[in-house]
Design a protein around this motif. Structure first.
Motif, PDB file in Angstrom:
ATOM      1  N   VAL A 194      -1.712   0.633  -8.067  1.00 32.76           N
ATOM      2  CA  VAL A 194      -1.704  -0.510  -7.183  1.00 32.76           C
ATOM      3  C   VAL A 194      -2.626  -1.698  -7.820  1.00 32.76           C
ATOM      4  O   VAL A 194      -3.587  -1.679  -8.619  1.00 32.76           O
TER       5      VAL A 194
ATOM      6  N   PRO B  48       0.848  -2.876  -3.712  1.00 33.95           N
ATOM      7  CA  PRO B  48       0.469  -2.185  -2.995  1.00 33.95           C
ATOM      8  C   PRO B  48       1.285  -1.177  -2.523  1.00 33.95           C
ATOM      9  O   PRO B  48       2.276  -1.638  -3.129  1.00 33.95           O
TER      10      PRO B  48
ATOM     11  N   THR C 166       2.724   0.662   1.010  1.00 37.39           N
ATOM     12  CA  THR C 166       1.846   0.615   1.793  1.00 37.39           C
ATOM     13  C   THR C 166       3.278   2.150   3.350  1.00 37.39           C
ATOM     14  O   THR C 166       4.009   2.213   2.269  1.00 37.39           O
TER      15      THR C 166
ATOM     16  N   TYR D 241      -2.379   0.370   4.029  1.00 36.50           N
ATOM     17  CA  TYR D 241      -2.053  -0.271   2.562  1.00 36.50           C
ATOM     18  C   TYR D 241      -3.360   0.539   1.465  1.00 36.50           C
ATOM     19  O   TYR D 241      -4.747   0.977   1.662  1.00 36.50           O
TER      20      TYR D 241
ATOM     21  N   SER E  81      -4.564  -0.184  -2.552  1.00 39.74           N
ATOM     22  CA  SER E  81      -4.262  -1.416  -2.474  1.00 39.74           C
ATOM     23  C   SER E  81      -5.629  -1.757  -3.605  1.00 39.74           C
ATOM     24  O   SER E  81      -6.772  -1.466  -2.933  1.00 39.74           O
TER      25      SER E  81
END
Length: 114
Positions: free
Chosen positions: A17, A22, A24, A96, A98
């Motif tokens: 990611v 991202p 989620t 997340y 990310s």
């Protein structure tokens, strides 16, 4: 949920990611609940920064606030954690996996526990 070109390698069980792509997951919560948000991540292609992040939403889906801590990734798998409390009126936590930049990084675990 994955935002393309984020990817999941099922053979290695790894998410790749970045900040713009991202992964989620949505979890129902109640205000005042205390959580430990934990990730295991490493650099994918180059040194970069990652995030441990939760966006808090109310029952109507309106954004309340974000809880974010950044970290510098390493070449080896490393655990990063933050402890948070669901804010007033929180009904949903959007968790997340990310990056904090456009440089990709890998996640092999993302956990939200009480």
């Amino acid at each position: 949920t994955l935002i393309s070109p984020a990817s999941y390698d099922s053979s290695r069980k790894v998410l790749t990611v970045s900040v713009k792509t991202p992964a989620t997951q949505v979890v129902e919560v109640e205000q005042g609940q205390r959580f430990k948000n934990s990730v295991i991540a490493r650099c994918s292609t180059a040194p970069t920064s990652g995030r441990v992040q939760i966006n808090w939403m109310d029952a109507k889906g309106a954004f309340i606030k974000a809880s974010i801590e950044t970290f510098d990734c390493k070449t080896e798998w490393t655990t990063h954690e933050m402890t948070v409390v669901a804010p007033p009126n929180a009904h949903v936590a959007v968790i997340y996996a990310s990056g904090h930049t456009e440089t990709p990084l890998e996640f092999k675990s993302l956990s939200l526990r009480q």
